[in-house]
Enzyme design. Structure first.
Site, PDB file in Angstrom:
ATOM      1  N   ASP A   1       3.282  -5.371   2.557  1.00  0.00           N
ATOM      2  CA  ASP A   1       2.275  -4.807   2.948  1.00  0.00           C
ATOM      3  C   ASP A   1       2.273  -3.292   3.361  1.00  0.00           C
ATOM      4  O   ASP A   1       2.109  -2.572   2.565  1.00  0.00           O
ATOM      5  CB  ASP A   1       1.594  -5.231   4.303  1.00  0.00           C
ATOM      6  CG  ASP A   1      -0.070  -5.529   4.287  1.00  0.00           C
ATOM      7  OD1 ASP A   1      -0.680  -4.911   3.392  1.00  0.00           O
ATOM      8  OD2 ASP A   1      -0.550  -6.031   5.254  1.00  0.00           O
ATOM      9  N   ASP A   2       2.527  -2.805   4.590  1.00  0.00           N
ATOM     10  CA  ASP A   2       2.828  -1.430   4.688  1.00  0.00           C
ATOM     11  C   ASP A   2       4.096  -1.366   5.642  1.00  0.00           C
ATOM     12  O   ASP A   2       3.896  -1.213   6.840  1.00  0.00           O
ATOM     13  CB  ASP A   2       1.483  -1.134   5.745  1.00  0.00           C
ATOM     14  CG  ASP A   2       0.220  -1.067   5.161  1.00  0.00           C
ATOM     15  OD1 ASP A   2      -0.249  -0.477   4.285  1.00  0.00           O
ATOM     16  OD2 ASP A   2      -0.508  -2.246   5.482  1.00  0.00           O
TER      17      ASP A   2
ATOM     18  N   HIS B   1      -8.163  -8.211  -0.867  1.00  0.00           N
ATOM     19  CA  HIS B   1      -7.527  -8.662   0.350  1.00  0.00           C
ATOM     20  C   HIS B   1      -8.890  -9.709   0.958  1.00  0.00           C
ATOM     21  O   HIS B   1      -9.924  -9.253   1.139  1.00  0.00           O
ATOM     22  CB  HIS B   1      -7.517  -7.749   1.404  1.00  0.00           C
ATOM     23  CG  HIS B   1      -6.357  -6.879   1.281  1.00  0.00           C
ATOM     24  ND1 HIS B   1      -6.012  -6.117   0.052  1.00  0.00           N
ATOM     25  CD2 HIS B   1      -5.663  -6.433   2.157  1.00  0.00           C
ATOM     26  CE1 HIS B   1      -4.920  -5.675   0.432  1.00  0.00           C
ATOM     27  NE2 HIS B   1      -4.516  -5.672   1.855  1.00  0.00           N
TER      28      HIS B   1
ATOM     29  N   HIS C   1       0.818  -0.968   0.057  1.00  0.00           N
ATOM     30  CA  HIS C   1       0.113  -0.111   0.034  1.00  0.00           C
ATOM     31  C   HIS C   1       0.815   1.332   0.093  1.00  0.00           C
ATOM     32  O   HIS C   1       1.472   1.355   0.878  1.00  0.00           O
ATOM     33  CB  HIS C   1      -0.948  -0.159   1.180  1.00  0.00           C
ATOM     34  CG  HIS C   1      -1.727  -1.353   1.398  1.00  0.00           C
ATOM     35  ND1 HIS C   1      -3.078  -1.222   0.792  1.00  0.00           N
ATOM     36  CD2 HIS C   1      -1.386  -2.712   1.882  1.00  0.00           C
ATOM     37  CE1 HIS C   1      -3.581  -2.454   0.996  1.00  0.00           C
ATOM     38  NE2 HIS C   1      -2.535  -3.255   1.556  1.00  0.00           N
TER      39      HIS C   1
ATOM     40  N   GLU D   1      -7.471 -12.512   6.047  1.00  0.00           N
ATOM     41  CA  GLU D   1      -6.443 -11.828   6.816  1.00  0.00           C
ATOM     42  C   GLU D   1      -6.609 -11.915   8.183  1.00  0.00           C
ATOM     43  O   GLU D   1      -6.184 -12.515   8.893  1.00  0.00           O
ATOM     44  CB  GLU D   1      -6.220 -10.471   6.407  1.00  0.00           C
ATOM     45  CG  GLU D   1      -5.163  -9.597   7.338  1.00  0.00           C
ATOM     46  CD  GLU D   1      -5.055  -7.907   6.867  1.00  0.00           C
ATOM     47  OE1 GLU D   1      -5.932  -7.689   6.234  1.00  0.00           O
ATOM     48  OE2 GLU D   1      -3.997  -7.490   7.380  1.00  0.00           O
TER      49      GLU D   1
END
Ligand code: ADE
Ligand code: ZN
Length: 333
Positions: free
Chosen positions: A270-271, A189, A11, A192
């Protein structure tokens, strides 16, 4: 040496490092509710996905102009190149910016040209993914997709992210159908924090070609069988899963079991600004904590390219780079 990789689960807004957040806050005269960079970094203690998302969305307040988005994108690509990333499929959250009153054009004018020049400037090829927020109305996503298409946004794909538990993916079927009709690829997504049935839901209702996370698919053997049979790429983010308490520790991560079950898995960050690392850090952690060796690292690197939305000839060229890496990397002791 680092294996060459494709980063498929990233992201852009999750690459906002505290230093850049403060720099942009000053430039834009936006107040951050933290005294300094250290205080902000100290707040990166999450209990679950929502506790992270609350800070992730709040920190976006510093992103206001095309220049801000361009600086963020350049900072990521520079760091990604150093991590061995050769190709990046980058998600952005257009709604998160529109809801703050930032025009779509600021995002597109900032990100688009930097991505277009990325292969030349950073040696990283790129594709752009517009992700829609699962905890917002699907009608809003539909209208944002219309605006993106009308603006000629340089999109390769659409995605679905944000809060998973309590929000069904099925209402987004018309959004994904419209994206498919416009020639866009589809990822989402699922699995998760939510159950294995959420993974099947995005395959069936949204026509997702790839699943972001998908770790909880392991709880249902029928879902595992289907994912293995259909070679559905799963973009797994081990450091994220630990930091958001989706798994208790890296040592307990289902990644080895997913590989053993024949799933098409690759690993991503991811982040990275929030979860302790970019793909090189993920690679280091997997070697240190799960004892992955050269063969597994090469398999994960290869899967990152075969799970990408690149055409076959580009994938093949990158697979040759992975094979060259494996041939030159010493076997572990
Ligand atoms: N948006 C940014 N990171 C996310 C994640 N890990 N899960 C869902 N939505 C996100
Ligand atoms: Zn994600």
């Amino acid at each position: 040496m680092r294996p060459p990789r494709a980063e498929l689960h990233l992201h852009l807004e999750g690459t906002l490092e505290p230093e850049l957040a403060f720099e942009l806050a000053e430039r834009n005269r936006v107040a951050l509710p933290f005294a300094d960079v250290d205080a902000l970094r100290a707040a990166y203690e999450f209990t679950d996905l929502q506790s992270f998302l609350d800070l992730y969305y709040a920190n976006m307040s510093v992103l206001r102009t095309a220049e801000d988005f361009a600086d963020l994108t350049r900072a990521y690509l520079r760091r990604a190149a150093a991590a061995g990333v050769r190709h990046a499929e980058i998600m952005v959250d257009p709604q998160a910016h529109l809801l703050r009153g930032i025009p779509l054009q600021e995002l597109l004018d900032g990100v688009g040209p930097v991505l277009a020049a990325s292969e030349r400037d950073f040696g990283v090829s790129t594709l752009l993914i517009a992700a829609f927020l699962r905890d917002r109305p699907a009608a809003e996503a539909y209208s944002v997709l219309e605006s993106l298409l009308a603006a000629g946004a340089p999109l390769a794909a659409v995605g679905l992210d944000s809060t998973e538990v309590g929000f069904s993916a099925a209402p987004f079927a018309p959004v994904f159908a419209k994206a498919a009709a416009a020639g866009l690829r589809r990822t989402a997504h699922a699995g998760e924090e939510g159950p294995a049935s959420n993974v099947t839901e995005v395959l069936d209702a949204l026509g997702a070609e790839r699943v972001d996370h998908g770790i909880r698919a392991m709880e249902d053997p029928a879902v595992v069988d289907r994912l293995a049979r259909d070679r559905v790429p799963l973009t797994v983010c081990p450091l994220s899963n630990v930091r958001l308490n989706a798994v208790p520790s890296l040592a307990a991560h289902p990644l080895p079991a997913m590989m053993a079950a024949g799933l098409h898995v690759s690993v991503h960050s991811d982040d990275p600004a929030y979860f302790g690392g970019y793909v090189d850090d993920v690679d280091d952690a997997l070697v240190a904590e799960l004892g992955l060796g050269r063969a597994e690292r090469a398999a994960l690197a290869a899967a990152s390219f075969t799970g990408s939305f690149l055409p076959a000839d580009r994938v093949d060229a990158y697979l040759r780079e992975v094979a060259d890496w494996a041939a030159s990397e010493p076997a572990e002791a």
